[in-house]
Design a protein around this motif. Structure first.
Motif, short mmCIF file in Angstrom:
data_model
loop_
_atom_site.label_atom_id
_atom_site.label_comp_id
_atom_site.label_asym_id
_atom_site.label_seq_id
_atom_site.Cartn_x
_atom_site.Cartn_y
_atom_site.Cartn_z
N LYS A 152 -7.38 33.87 -24.32
CA LYS A 152 -7.35 32.81 -25.33
C LYS A 152 -6.90 33.32 -26.70
O LYS A 152 -6.12 32.66 -27.41
CB LYS A 152 -8.73 32.17 -25.44
N VAL A 153 -7.39 34.50 -27.10
CA VAL A 153 -7.11 35.00 -28.45
C VAL A 153 -5.88 35.90 -28.51
O VAL A 153 -5.55 36.42 -29.57
CB VAL A 153 -8.33 35.75 -29.03
N GLY A 154 -5.22 36.10 -27.39
CA GLY A 154 -4.00 36.90 -27.41
C GLY A 154 -4.23 38.39 -27.23
O GLY A 154 -3.31 39.19 -27.44
N PHE A 155 -5.45 38.78 -26.86
CA PHE A 155 -5.73 40.20 -26.65
C PHE A 155 -5.05 40.71 -25.39
O PHE A 155 -4.67 41.88 -25.31
CB PHE A 155 -7.25 40.41 -26.55
N VAL A 156 -4.89 39.84 -24.41
CA VAL A 156 -4.26 40.22 -23.14
C VAL A 156 -2.87 39.63 -23.02
O VAL A 156 -1.91 40.32 -22.66
CB VAL A 156 -5.13 39.78 -21.94
N SER A 160 1.86 32.19 -27.33
CA SER A 160 2.89 31.56 -28.17
C SER A 160 4.26 32.18 -27.96
O SER A 160 5.28 31.49 -28.00
CB SER A 160 2.50 31.65 -29.65
N GLU A 161 4.30 33.49 -27.71
CA GLU A 161 5.58 34.18 -27.51
C GLU A 161 5.92 34.37 -26.04
O GLU A 161 6.98 34.89 -25.70
CB GLU A 161 5.55 35.55 -28.20
N LYS A 162 4.98 33.96 -25.17
CA LYS A 162 5.14 34.18 -23.72
C LYS A 162 5.51 35.64 -23.44
O LYS A 162 6.52 35.96 -22.79
CB LYS A 162 6.19 33.23 -23.12
N ALA A 297 -5.85 29.14 -20.20
CA ALA A 297 -5.54 29.85 -21.45
C ALA A 297 -4.11 29.65 -21.91
O ALA A 297 -3.80 29.85 -23.07
CB ALA A 297 -5.79 31.34 -21.26
N THR A 298 -3.25 29.21 -21.00
CA THR A 298 -1.82 29.10 -21.34
C THR A 298 -1.35 27.66 -21.47
O THR A 298 -0.16 27.39 -21.54
CB THR A 298 -0.96 29.81 -20.28
#
Length: 299
Positions: A152-156, A160-162, A297-298
């Motif tokens: 969810k937070v972009g850690f993995v 937004s940028e795929k 999440a996506t």
């Protein structure tokens, strides 16, 4: 050990606290939430709210009277406050203490040497000392990174940028657990106090590789994702250690890089080899379960 009924949750907000609180309530425990006196958060009606001063052992000792266990989910800023909480728990004759671990395996020597885990190691030493004297018991719960939160937070994944960072090629398996399953693991520990006494337990929902998650993301989104090759030692760890060497290091430049190192670096033990899922009543995820988490999440 007698049955654990009365449980204190220290740190019921943030990312993990609410998930653990939900499972403790579902598990039938009488839950008391410790809050700071300035807190205005709301909790379920069945939960007892007790304002405490984490800087006062006396305040904490009074609040811990009659409690069987303490579960701490205090964040990094409050890790050191757990020392007061442990001292108070011993004075109040609390039976079990679950410290704020819930992540990388800090019993691994390489992780134990990372500065970001220094406060956790100090807390562990305090608990081991008190347990050796028969004053309290403890359980460390290792879960790997939080799967749903990390997505969810972009850690993995960077939704937004795929794109996804493929650390050291992205082919190492790593144990990961959703917030809800972490809460269930806590309940499992408290319901089996003898089997989990004075030891570490390991749980996971899944142990994918980053390349596998990239493929899952492409499947559930129907779009191509970019994989960025990143060297943990060169691109992540070295700059973080260089920052720590400065007179006033910037936490934004070393905290997450050191966490990344502990999860995807070589030899840090992030793929748990022996699990306690069965003991604690947790089932590992199927491929469909993994896809569902990534899909959520996506969106």
């Amino acid at each position: 050990m007698s049955v654990i009924k009365n449980v204190v949750l220290a740190g019921a907000t943030g990312n993990l606290g609410p998930a653990i609180l939900e499972q403790l309530v579902k598990g039938g425990f009488h839950v008391t939430v410790f809050t700071r006196k300035s807190s205005s958060n709301e909790y379920p009606p069945s939960v007892t709210i007790t304002p405490v001063d984490y800087d006062s052992v006396e305040s904490l000792t009074a609040a811990l009277q009659g409690q069987d266990a303490v579960v701490s989910t205090l964040g990094s800023a409050g890790f050191s406050k757990q020392l007061n909480l442990i001292e108070a728990a011993v004075k109040a004759n609390v039976k079990r203490f679950i410290p704020s671990e819930f992540g990388s395996d800090t019993s691994n020597p390489k992780n134990a040497g990372l500065p970001v885990f220094a406060d956790k190691i100090t807390v562990q030493k305090a608990l081991v000392k008190e347990a050796a004297n028969g004053n309290i018991s403890y359980t460390y719960i290792y879960t790997g990174p939080f799967f749903d939160w990390g997505l969810k937070v972009g850690f993995v994944l960077n939704v937004s940028e795929k794109s996804i960072a493929l650390y050291d090629g992205g082919e190492r398996n790593f144990s990961t657990t959703t917030l809800g399953s972490v809460g269930k693991a806590v309940v499992g520990v408290l319901k089996k106090p003898d089997e989990t006494k004075n030891r570490k337990v390991y749980v996971q929902d899944a142990a994918p590789t980053l390349k596998q998650l990239k493929a899952v993301a492409e499947k559930v989104t129907g779009a191509a994702w970019q994989g960025k090759e990143v060297s943990v030692e060169t691109d992540v760890l070295a700059p973080a250690l260089a920052e720590l060497g400065k007179e006033n290091p910037d936490p934004s430049k070393f905290v997450f890089p050191l966490l990344i190192t502990s999860i995807w670096g070589d030899g840090y033990g992030s793929h748990f080899q022996k699990l306690d899922n069965e003991l604690l009543g947790l089932k590992e995820f199927t491929e469909a379960d993994i896809e569902a988490v990534v899909a959520a999440a996506t969106k």
